[in-house]
Design a protein around this motif. Structure first.
Motif: not given
Length: 228
Positions: A20-25, A55-57, A61-67
């Motif tokens: 997440c970015n700062t605002a979302a978190l 997050i896009v990166e 690269r499939r290093q996380s599922e959701l962003g």
């Protein structure tokens, strides 16, 4: 997916990585995720703060599922769904002469003022410092702190001004001691998007989490604009 379905059937624990970015978190997820986790005691979340670019990166690269990230970043081949509006505003101590008669202000007008900011590794802080750099200037940071609540507290003392999500200002217990002006710059009003490499390929729990997040969107976006 088969492995996770097996875990689900056996009652063993599962873990999802959400970036997440700062605002979302800080402003949009705490209450939302608490309800989800209470309904799923067998599920654990790794929630990490990252810049939208990072997050896009990671998703690519499939290093996380959701962003959850802002729309000022190119999503490339990722799939996305709109989540919420996030506005950045300027706060100062109540009755600050700098804000007299102002309802909006340009970011560059602020760059001669002392700032209260977040730590250098914070995603929002990095974003603001990059915008100052693009304007050929630097943020005059008097102090860096770890949280948005700490920023609000210091700003009430007249130490400096700050840029925070509008939701931070709205929920702050110190709001009556603050003045707020919206930033006029187009980049200061962002849409937050939930992104993934492919929604149809999400693991079962990740798909359920995505559904839970999007069900609480405050955006009414036409169906043909729901993906970017």
């Amino acid at each position: 997916m088969n492995g996770e379905l097996g875990n689900h059937a056996s009652g063993s624990r599962c873990r999802i990585r959400l970036l997440c970015n700062t605002a979302a978190l800080t402003e949009h997820l705490p209450d939302l995720l608490s309800h989800f986790l209470l309904r799923h005691p067998q599920l654990d979340l790794d929630i990490e703060e990252r810049s939208s670019y990072q997050i896009v990166e990671s998703l690519t690269r499939r290093q996380s599922e959701l962003g959850l990230l802002a729309d000022h970043t190119a999503f490339n081949a990722l799939e996305s769904r709109p989540f919420r509006t996030d506005r950045l505003v300027v706060i100062a101590a109540k009755h600050s002469p700098f804000f007299v008669g102002r309802k909006v202000i340009q970011f560059e007008e602020l760059l001669t003022e002392p700032f209260v900011g977040l730590t250098s590794t914070n995603a929002l802080q990095q974003h603001l410092e990059e915008k100052a750099k693009q304007a050929g200037k630097w943020l005059a940071l008097r102090v860096r702190v770890a949280t948005l609540d700490a920023i609000c507290s210091l700003v009430t003392q007249g130490i400096g001004i700050a840029i925070v999500p509008e939701a931070t200002y709205r929920r702050s217990q110190l709001r009556k001691r603050l003045s707020m002006v919206r930033l006029q710059d187009t980049w200061a009003t962002r849409l937050l998007y939930l992104c993934t490499y492919c929604f149809d390929a999400l693991s079962p729990y990740a798909a359920e989490l995505a559904k839970h997040i999007l069900a609480r969107s405050d955006l009414d976006v036409p169906e043909n604009e729901s993906e970017r």
